[in-house]
Write an enzyme that holds these catalytic residues in place. Structure first.
Site, PDB file in Angstrom:
ATOM      1  N   TYR A 141       0.832  -1.198   0.000  1.00 33.34           N
ATOM      2  CA  TYR A 141       0.000   0.000   0.000  1.00 33.34           C
ATOM      3  C   TYR A 141       0.868   1.250   0.000  1.00 33.34           C
ATOM      4  CZ  TYR A 141      -3.620   3.324   1.464  1.00 33.34           C
ATOM      5  OH  TYR A 141      -4.473   4.389   1.535  1.00 33.34           O
ATOM      6  N   LYS A 145       1.063   4.260  -2.846  1.00 30.41           N
ATOM      7  CA  LYS A 145       0.765   5.654  -2.538  1.00 30.41           C
ATOM      8  C   LYS A 145       1.980   6.552  -2.771  1.00 30.41           C
ATOM      9  CE  LYS A 145      -3.580   5.453  -1.436  1.00 30.41           C
ATOM     10  NZ  LYS A 145      -4.619   6.181  -2.200  1.00 30.41           N
TER      11      LYS A 145
END
Length: 227
Positions: A141, A145
């Site tokens: 993740y 990002k």
């Protein structure tokens, strides 16, 4: 940007932060296309449900043709698989990159000509404090990002001559399904985040930091890089 005169498309608008962003835009007088993979799950009054899957190029193209009056693009749709980059399933890593990086990029590429043809406007990318802080347990993740943050900065420079501003919203834990396992005292209400994001768009901010944790981590970047 005057949101009262705005036509917006919000991805992932059927729940969580996306739903609050769409609701806040309606309250401020905007026309809102509430985009979701399954538009029948959109139950927010005052919006126009729109089918849009950020991993499906055909659905993105079709959505851009339907929402041909858009001046604000909110790239909110995202996922977290909690996969580490070495020990996790590589398919989960790819899926997070597909949704969190390639998804907003594909939506922006499709809608940029629409926004330009409508006289210019704004793109808002919903990012994360994990754009800058990369714990191993959330490596996939965080990587997606961080890549989306770099993409946002590059897109901002590329679209500026076309009259399109690009803003980044960074936030830590919100009280949504994605952070269900996080203690309540560590989470911020998504309605508050949405309000800050929309205020930032109205003020033309390039970067919106929605909570103390995010502001602390961003402020520590320069000191950590100098060591």
């Amino acid at each position: 940007m005057d949101l009262n005169k705005t036509v917006a498309v919000v991805t992932g608008a059927n729940r969580g932060l996306g739903r609050h962003l769409a609701a806040g835009l309606v309250e401020r007088g905007a026309k809102v296309y509430a985009a979701a993979r399954n538009p029948e799950t959109v139950d927010l009054p005052g919006v126009i449900p729109l089918r849009l899957d950020v991993t499906d190029a055909e659905s993105i193209t079709a959505a851009a043709q339907i929402a041909s009056d858009v001046t604000l693009v909110v790239n909110n749709a995202g996922i977290s698989t909690s996969a580490p980059v070495i020990g996790g399933d590589i398919d989960d890593v790819r899926r997070e990159m597909d949704v969190n990086f390639y998804g907003p990029l594909a939506v922006t590429r499709a809608f940029a000509p629409v926004v330009e043809n409508n006289g210019g406007g704004t793109v808002l990318n919903v990012l994360s404090v994990l754009s800058w802080f990369h714990p191993a347990a959330l490596g996939s993740y965080a990587s997606s990002k961080a890549a989306a943050w770099a993409m946002t900065d590059a897109v901002r420079e590329e679209l500026a001559p076309r009259g399109i501003a690009v803003s980044a919203l960074h936030v830590a834990y919100m009280d949504t399904d994605m952070a269900a396992g996080v203690p309540a005292e560590q989470k911020i209400a998504p309605a508050d985040v949405a309000a800050q994001a929309l205020d930032g768009i109205e003020r033309g901010l390039a970067e919106i930091l929605a909570d103390d944790t995010t502001r602390y981590v961003k402020g520590s970047l320069s000191s950590s890089n100098s060591e």
